[in-house]
Design a protein around this motif. Sequence first.
Motif, mmCIF file in Angstrom:
data_model
loop_
_atom_site.group_PDB
_atom_site.id
_atom_site.type_symbol
_atom_site.label_atom_id
_atom_site.label_comp_id
_atom_site.label_asym_id
_atom_site.label_seq_id
_atom_site.Cartn_x
_atom_site.Cartn_y
_atom_site.Cartn_z
ATOM 1 N N TYR A 1 6.837 -6.791 -28.470
ATOM 2 C CA TYR A 1 6.829 -6.811 -27.250
ATOM 3 C C TYR A 1 6.365 -8.162 -26.674
ATOM 4 C CZ TYR A 1 7.779 -2.076 -28.179
ATOM 5 O OH TYR A 1 8.235 -0.856 -28.692
ATOM 6 N N MET A 2 7.167 -9.034 -26.136
ATOM 7 C CA MET A 2 6.842 -10.361 -25.877
ATOM 8 C C MET A 2 7.206 -11.132 -24.601
ATOM 9 S SD MET A 2 9.314 -11.787 -28.747
ATOM 10 C CE MET A 2 10.379 -10.395 -29.285
ATOM 11 N N VAL A 3 6.615 -12.181 -24.301
ATOM 12 C CA VAL A 3 6.991 -13.049 -23.085
ATOM 13 C C VAL A 3 7.241 -14.488 -23.611
ATOM 14 C CG1 VAL A 3 6.179 -13.906 -21.023
ATOM 15 C CG2 VAL A 3 5.618 -11.585 -21.361
ATOM 16 N N ARG A 4 8.464 -14.828 -23.090
ATOM 17 C CA ARG A 4 8.991 -16.225 -23.504
ATOM 18 C C ARG A 4 9.377 -16.855 -22.236
ATOM 19 N NH1 ARG A 4 14.144 -16.507 -24.661
ATOM 20 N NH2 ARG A 4 15.465 -14.590 -25.020
ATOM 21 N N CYS A 5 9.651 -17.939 -22.685
ATOM 22 C CA CYS A 5 10.434 -18.915 -21.507
ATOM 23 C C CYS A 5 11.823 -19.175 -21.993
ATOM 24 C CB CYS A 5 9.960 -20.253 -21.411
ATOM 25 S SG CYS A 5 10.537 -21.397 -20.020
ATOM 26 N N ASP A 6 12.856 -18.741 -20.862
ATOM 27 C CA ASP A 6 14.059 -18.910 -21.072
ATOM 28 C C ASP A 6 14.550 -19.855 -20.112
ATOM 29 O OD1 ASP A 6 16.677 -17.210 -21.981
ATOM 30 O OD2 ASP A 6 17.259 -17.571 -19.820
ATOM 31 N N ALA A 7 15.295 -20.805 -20.716
ATOM 32 C CA ALA A 7 15.956 -22.141 -20.037
ATOM 33 C C ALA A 7 16.611 -21.524 -18.862
ATOM 34 C CB ALA A 7 16.828 -22.837 -20.843
ATOM 35 N N LYS A 8 17.553 -20.471 -18.873
ATOM 36 C CA LYS A 8 18.110 -19.916 -17.652
ATOM 37 C C LYS A 8 17.375 -19.109 -16.658
ATOM 38 C CE LYS A 8 22.391 -17.400 -16.615
ATOM 39 N NZ LYS A 8 23.557 -16.542 -17.224
ATOM 40 N N ASN A 9 16.850 -18.358 -17.139
ATOM 41 C CA ASN A 9 15.998 -17.351 -16.311
ATOM 42 C C ASN A 9 14.658 -17.544 -16.044
ATOM 43 O OD1 ASN A 9 18.396 -15.649 -15.792
ATOM 44 N ND2 ASN A 9 18.114 -15.203 -17.959
ATOM 45 N N GLY A 10 13.927 -18.501 -16.506
ATOM 46 C CA GLY A 10 12.272 -18.639 -16.475
ATOM 47 C C GLY A 10 11.701 -17.673 -17.421
ATOM 48 N N LEU A 11 10.566 -17.297 -17.068
ATOM 49 C CA LEU A 11 9.591 -16.446 -17.803
ATOM 50 C C LEU A 11 10.452 -15.039 -17.912
ATOM 51 C CD1 LEU A 11 6.930 -17.040 -19.075
ATOM 52 C CD2 LEU A 11 5.667 -15.899 -16.975
ATOM 53 N N LYS B 1 0.297 -15.921 -30.377
ATOM 54 C CA LYS B 1 1.283 -16.895 -30.349
ATOM 55 C C LYS B 1 2.392 -16.401 -31.650
ATOM 56 C CE LYS B 1 2.568 -21.797 -30.175
ATOM 57 N NZ LYS B 1 1.917 -23.027 -30.161
ATOM 58 N N LEU B 2 3.593 -16.165 -31.287
ATOM 59 C CA LEU B 2 4.384 -15.662 -32.285
ATOM 60 C C LEU B 2 5.228 -16.838 -32.913
ATOM 61 C CD1 LEU B 2 6.090 -12.680 -30.666
ATOM 62 C CD2 LEU B 2 4.102 -12.490 -32.134
ATOM 63 N N THR B 3 5.545 -16.642 -34.312
ATOM 64 C CA THR B 3 6.475 -17.521 -35.021
ATOM 65 C C THR B 3 7.743 -16.978 -35.481
ATOM 66 O OG1 THR B 3 5.303 -16.855 -36.843
ATOM 67 C CG2 THR B 3 4.196 -18.559 -35.725
ATOM 68 N N GLY B 4 8.389 -17.938 -36.349
ATOM 69 C CA GLY B 4 9.612 -17.344 -36.937
ATOM 70 C C GLY B 4 10.726 -17.407 -35.832
ATOM 71 N N SER B 5 11.355 -16.231 -35.818
ATOM 72 C CA SER B 5 12.673 -16.134 -34.808
ATOM 73 C C SER B 5 12.001 -15.787 -33.538
ATOM 74 C CB SER B 5 13.452 -14.801 -35.293
ATOM 75 O OG SER B 5 12.673 -13.744 -35.188
ATOM 76 N N HIS B 6 10.778 -15.694 -33.184
ATOM 77 C CA HIS B 6 10.283 -15.505 -31.831
ATOM 78 C C HIS B 6 9.158 -16.708 -31.532
ATOM 79 C CE1 HIS B 6 11.760 -11.540 -32.027
ATOM 80 N NE2 HIS B 6 10.764 -11.177 -33.009
ATOM 81 N N ALA B 7 9.531 -17.717 -32.214
ATOM 82 C CA ALA B 7 8.648 -18.939 -32.009
ATOM 83 C C ALA B 7 8.891 -19.266 -30.637
ATOM 84 C CB ALA B 7 9.183 -20.027 -32.926
ATOM 85 N N GLY B 8 7.616 -19.689 -29.930
ATOM 86 C CA GLY B 8 7.510 -20.070 -28.490
ATOM 87 C C GLY B 8 7.181 -18.936 -27.582
ATOM 88 N N ALA B 9 7.114 -17.750 -28.029
ATOM 89 C CA ALA B 9 6.923 -16.692 -27.289
ATOM 90 C C ALA B 9 5.607 -16.079 -27.675
ATOM 91 C CB ALA B 9 7.979 -15.540 -27.427
ATOM 92 N N VAL B 10 4.935 -15.138 -26.888
ATOM 93 C CA VAL B 10 3.652 -14.557 -27.294
ATOM 94 C C VAL B 10 3.948 -13.014 -27.069
ATOM 95 C CG1 VAL B 10 2.154 -16.749 -26.398
ATOM 96 C CG2 VAL B 10 2.841 -14.657 -24.672
ATOM 97 N N GLY B 11 3.053 -12.379 -27.730
ATOM 98 C CA GLY B 11 3.529 -10.915 -27.602
ATOM 99 C C GLY B 11 2.723 -10.193 -28.939
ATOM 100 N N THR B 12 2.835 -8.887 -28.863
ATOM 101 C CA THR B 12 2.497 -8.158 -30.041
ATOM 102 C C THR B 12 3.629 -7.535 -30.671
ATOM 103 O OG1 THR B 12 1.062 -6.234 -30.308
ATOM 104 C CG2 THR B 12 2.334 -6.139 -28.401
ATOM 105 N N CYS B 13 3.527 -7.468 -31.968
ATOM 106 C CA CYS B 13 4.413 -6.653 -32.989
ATOM 107 C C CYS B 13 3.770 -6.027 -33.714
ATOM 108 C CB CYS B 13 5.161 -8.032 -33.921
ATOM 109 S SG CYS B 13 5.883 -9.151 -32.845
ATOM 110 N N SER B 14 4.760 -5.300 -34.647
ATOM 111 C CA SER B 14 3.811 -4.400 -35.344
ATOM 112 C C SER B 14 3.233 -4.849 -36.577
ATOM 113 C CB SER B 14 5.257 -3.177 -35.958
ATOM 114 O OG SER B 14 6.129 -3.889 -36.701
#
Length: 169
Positions: A65-75, A41-54
């Motif tokens: 590289y992450m997956v998040r929920c976008d209000a307009k487009n969904g996942l 689970k990511l934090t900071g500017s990527h809060a709400g997303a899950v992914g992998t970072c350097s």
Amino acid sequence: MKFGRPAVAGVVGVAACVFGACLAASPALTQEVEPPAPWVKLTGSHAGAVGTCSAIDATENEACYMVRCDAKNGLIFEIGDVTVGDMGLRSARFEIGRYKETIRLDGNSPDRRTIVLSKHPKLLAALTSGADFANMFSVKADVEYSTGFELTGARDQIPRVAKGCPTKP
């Protein structure tokens, strides 16, 4: 000048020792590999997303590289990297296990490119397949680019985000 057999044997023996020492030292000369970065689970500017970072703290200068929920487009799958705009990255080829597909990327942001996963269910299935690693290659970009990113934990983390994300038609 004429060399006898003992002299030639000595030169060959020294060369073999030097070559053998080089072979023995070669692991020390290999490139250092970054430690694995499983999906979290990511934090900071990527809060709400899950992914992998350097790096786990996901500062602005790291590739994520992450997956998040976008209000307009969904996942959505998102590539967050300060260089994607400079590279002219508009399409990418993904290879995850047996899955291989070239996908057009959305987004005009200089540091982010996205893929709406409802339009690419096979990519979503590949991300959550349990594969350990994904490869991504630029297609028709200004700069040739390829990278790999870890998928360890993606199978568990992505459904958590998807559960709270409204499905878009």
